[in-house]
Design a protein around this motif. Structure first.
Motif, PDB file in Angstrom:
ATOM      1  N   UNK A 291      84.033  47.328 119.620  1.00  0.00           N
ATOM      2  CA  UNK A 291      82.658  47.707 119.299  1.00  0.00           C
ATOM      3  C   UNK A 291      82.469  49.231 119.418  1.00  0.00           C
ATOM      4  N   UNK A 292      81.737  49.803 118.420  1.00  0.00           N
ATOM      5  CA  UNK A 292      81.451  51.240 118.474  1.00  0.00           C
ATOM      6  C   UNK A 292      80.449  51.480 119.603  1.00  0.00           C
ATOM      7  N   UNK A 293      80.692  52.466 120.433  1.00  0.00           N
ATOM      8  CA  UNK A 293      79.755  52.731 121.530  1.00  0.00           C
ATOM      9  C   UNK A 293      79.620  54.219 121.761  1.00  0.00           C
ATOM     10  N   UNK A 294      78.574  54.589 122.479  1.00  0.00           N
ATOM     11  CA  UNK A 294      78.357  55.999 122.800  1.00  0.00           C
ATOM     12  C   UNK A 294      79.304  56.367 123.946  1.00  0.00           C
ATOM     13  N   UNK A 295      80.155  57.388 123.750  1.00  0.00           N
ATOM     14  CA  UNK A 295      81.086  57.744 124.816  1.00  0.00           C
ATOM     15  C   UNK A 295      80.340  58.281 126.041  1.00  0.00           C
ATOM     16  N   UNK A 296      80.748  57.825 127.215  1.00  0.00           N
ATOM     17  CA  UNK A 296      80.048  58.225 128.450  1.00  0.00           C
ATOM     18  C   UNK A 296      81.042  58.267 129.593  1.00  0.00           C
ATOM     19  N   UNK A 297      80.694  58.998 130.626  1.00  0.00           N
ATOM     20  CA  UNK A 297      81.505  58.892 131.844  1.00  0.00           C
ATOM     21  C   UNK A 297      80.630  58.436 133.001  1.00  0.00           C
ATOM     22  N   UNK A 298      81.222  57.585 133.809  1.00  0.00           N
ATOM     23  CA  UNK A 298      80.480  57.002 134.936  1.00  0.00           C
ATOM     24  C   UNK A 298      80.372  58.047 136.042  1.00  0.00           C
ATOM     25  N   UNK A 299      79.154  58.262 136.518  1.00  0.00           N
ATOM     26  CA  UNK A 299      78.958  59.248 137.590  1.00  0.00           C
ATOM     27  C   UNK A 299      78.856  58.556 138.945  1.00  0.00           C
ATOM     28  N   UNK A 300      77.997  57.541 139.022  1.00  0.00           N
ATOM     29  CA  UNK A 300      77.833  56.835 140.305  1.00  0.00           C
ATOM     30  C   UNK A 300      77.159  55.489 140.040  1.00  0.00           C
ATOM     31  N   UNK A 301      77.207  54.634 141.047  1.00  0.00           N
ATOM     32  CA  UNK A 301      76.520  53.338 140.936  1.00  0.00           C
ATOM     33  C   UNK A 301      75.777  53.077 142.231  1.00  0.00           C
ATOM     34  N   UNK A 302      74.544  52.614 142.078  1.00  0.00           N
ATOM     35  CA  UNK A 302      73.715  52.346 143.271  1.00  0.00           C
ATOM     36  C   UNK A 302      73.334  50.884 143.313  1.00  0.00           C
ATOM     37  N   UNK A 303      73.343  50.367 144.515  1.00  0.00           N
ATOM     38  CA  UNK A 303      73.022  48.965 144.718  1.00  0.00           C
ATOM     39  C   UNK A 303      71.523  48.719 144.630  1.00  0.00           C
ATOM     40  N   UNK A 304      71.088  47.842 143.732  1.00  0.00           N
ATOM     41  CA  UNK A 304      69.665  47.466 143.664  1.00  0.00           C
ATOM     42  C   UNK A 304      69.556  45.948 143.785  1.00  0.00           C
ATOM     43  N   UNK A 305      70.106  45.401 144.841  1.00  0.00           N
ATOM     44  CA  UNK A 305      70.058  43.952 145.026  1.00  0.00           C
ATOM     45  C   UNK A 305      71.011  43.265 144.082  1.00  0.00           C
ATOM     46  N   UNK A 306      70.451  42.413 143.198  1.00  0.00           N
ATOM     47  CA  UNK A 306      71.330  41.662 142.298  1.00  0.00           C
ATOM     48  C   UNK A 306      71.847  42.530 141.151  1.00  0.00           C
ATOM     49  N   UNK A 307      71.331  43.744 141.044  1.00  0.00           N
ATOM     50  CA  UNK A 307      71.735  44.650 139.954  1.00  0.00           C
ATOM     51  C   UNK A 307      72.313  45.941 140.514  1.00  0.00           C
ATOM     52  N   UNK A 309      72.382  50.051 139.544  1.00  0.00           N
ATOM     53  CA  UNK A 309      71.901  51.095 138.652  1.00  0.00           C
ATOM     54  C   UNK A 309      73.033  52.098 138.516  1.00  0.00           C
ATOM     55  N   UNK A 310      73.548  52.222 137.301  1.00  0.00           N
ATOM     56  CA  UNK A 310      74.719  53.070 137.073  1.00  0.00           C
ATOM     57  C   UNK A 310      74.272  54.348 136.374  1.00  0.00           C
ATOM     58  N   UNK A 311      74.675  55.456 136.971  1.00  0.00           N
ATOM     59  CA  UNK A 311      74.389  56.788 136.432  1.00  0.00           C
ATOM     60  C   UNK A 311      75.520  57.165 135.495  1.00  0.00           C
ATOM     61  N   UNK A 312      75.209  57.480 134.244  1.00  0.00           N
ATOM     62  CA  UNK A 312      76.283  57.857 133.321  1.00  0.00           C
ATOM     63  C   UNK A 312      75.966  59.198 132.671  1.00  0.00           C
ATOM     64  N   UNK A 313      77.027  59.948 132.354  1.00  0.00           N
ATOM     65  CA  UNK A 313      76.845  61.217 131.648  1.00  0.00           C
ATOM     66  C   UNK A 313      77.212  61.010 130.189  1.00  0.00           C
ATOM     67  N   UNK A 314      76.304  61.432 129.292  1.00  0.00           N
ATOM     68  CA  UNK A 314      76.581  61.389 127.849  1.00  0.00           C
ATOM     69  C   UNK A 314      76.424  62.831 127.369  1.00  0.00           C
ATOM     70  N   UNK A 315      77.535  63.489 127.035  1.00  0.00           N
ATOM     71  CA  UNK A 315      77.471  64.928 126.743  1.00  0.00           C
ATOM     72  C   UNK A 315      76.864  65.616 127.952  1.00  0.00           C
ATOM     73  N   UNK A 316      75.825  66.418 127.709  1.00  0.00           N
ATOM     74  CA  UNK A 316      75.210  67.108 128.852  1.00  0.00           C
ATOM     75  C   UNK A 316      74.026  66.322 129.416  1.00  0.00           C
TER      76      UNK A 316
END
Ligand SMILES: Nc1ncnc2c1ncn2[C@@H]1O[C@H](COP(=O)(O)OP(=O)(O)OP(=O)(O)O)[C@@H](O)[C@H]1O
Length: 353
Positions: A291-307, A309-316
């Motif tokens: 699948x075509x997707x927007x290229x990103x890099x994973x910065x961090x992930x935070x626990x929000x209970x059952x979910x 929240x993932x911080x991602x960088x897309x370009x700047x």
């Protein structure tokens, strides 16, 4: 019950800055409204104008079509619940709940029936004969709520942050109970809160306020799906909406070179306008397989209970996405799938599509 109309209402506390800017606002009979916004945005000012605790600098208040601008609170036939409990310490729980009905001259058996209903709803049945003095702050606030709900002949029920003192574990349940009570009585309710969860789960319509103005009013779904401006997008949702500048190429809107929104949705937008994409964290996922997707890099992930929240960088740019805990995702580089039809377009901070 009655409708409430604020006709060209505005209020200043004697300074040049209006705490509530001139506005025309209608609240329908039998519906529940939440006034939502940060501290100092004018929620309590609006509520106090409706209740009569405050006489507005400008405009008129109409309850059920009658001008009550100069009518005292006691004569407006409204029920109020405040942030902190107001109970008669020397009376029992039953007497506290029965008090507004006594004042209306209800007979004893009718009072007993109605008090039993409200006590049942609020889980106070076993406490009815106890002195209010002995109750915890939570329980006292339940009585205040009960007194607000007990009369079904009030023009409106006004509540100012009524769950502030309630134990967080009880809040969810209590919101459900108040909603249930209100679904039966169909009071016209105006409910002040700075807690979006409270507003979004409780109200038919939410009025989002900022600096003395209502910046958007709508159903919880409308506010979530189509925030009118960047402020509402940020304020509603946890975390709020992501905003990223779009690249405009061949009419399409792209994110880091990947087409996200077709030219058809840009019709009517000036070709040189800077378009910002509003993307909810809930509407971003990891692309699968080829699948075509927007290229990103994973910065961090935070626990929000059952979910997570993932911080991602897309370009700047930085975006946040919500991911189920059981979804595995790569540690470094990733590709993102964005639900195009859920992407909103903003020009000069205002929703255009
Ligand atoms: N009695 C008063 N005299 C002067 N200024 C006031 C008075 N009451 C409120 N204000 C000011 O009016 C503005 C709106 O206040 P208001 O209490 O309506 O906001 P709010 O959204 O209800 O805030 P909070 O959630 O903190 O109660 C604020 O700038 C506040 O400082």
């Amino acid at each position: 019950m009655a409708s409430i109309h604020l006709d060209q209402i505005g209020h200043s506390y004697g300074t040049a800055v209006y705490a509530l800017e001139k506005t025309d606002m209608h609240f329908e009979d039998g519906k529940t409204y939440a006034l939502l916004g940060p501290s100092g945005c004018g929620k309590t000012t609006m509520l106090n104008i409706i209740s009569g605790l405050l006489t507005p600098s400008d405009g008129r208040v109409l309850l059920g079509g009658t001008d009550v601008t100069r009518t005292r609170t006691a004569e407006r036939n409204i029920a109020q619940v405040f942030q902190f409990p107001v109970v008669y310490q020397s009376k029992t729980v039953f007497e506290n709940l029965a008090f507004p009905l006594h004042c209306r001259g209800w007979d004893r058996s009718r009072i007993a029936t109605r008090v039993a209903e409200i006590a049942d709803l609020l889980g106070l049945t076993s406490r009815l004969s106890q002195s209010a003095r002995r109750l915890t702050a939570d329980e006292k606030q339940l009585i205040s709520l009960g007194r607000g709900l007990v009369r079904n002949d009030v023009a409106a029920l006004l509540m100012d942050e009524p769950l502030t003192v309630i134990d967080p574990h009880m809040k969810f349940d209590l919101r459900r109970r108040i909603k249930q009570a209100n679904d039966q009585t169909r009071h016209t309710v105006v409910y002040v809160t700075h807690d979006q969860n409270e507003a979004m789960t409780f109200a038919d319509e939410v009025l989002v306020m900022s600096a003395g103005r209502v910046v958007q009013r709508g159903t919880p779904q409308q506010l979530f799906e189509a925030p009118r401006n960047l402020y509402v997008g940020n304020f509603i949702g946890s975390p709020g909406m992501n905003f990223v500048r779009a690249e405009r190429l061949d009419g399409d809107l792209r994110l880091d070179g990947v087409p996200l929104v077709g030219a058809d949705r840009c019709r009517g937008i000036a070709p040189d306008a800077e378009i910002v994409l509003g993307i909810r964290p809930e509407h971003i996922a990891f692309a699968q397989g080829e699948e075509l997707g927007v290229p990103a890099s994973i910065v961090s992930a935070q626990d929000h209970g059952s979910l997570l929240v993932v911080d991602v960088a897309v370009g700047s740019d930085r975006l946040r996405m919500k991911v189920r805990r059981d979804v595995s995702f790569p540690a470094g580089q990733a590709r993102l799938r964005v639900s195009s039809d859920q992407v909103r377009l903003y020009v000069d901070g205002v929703l255009v599509n």
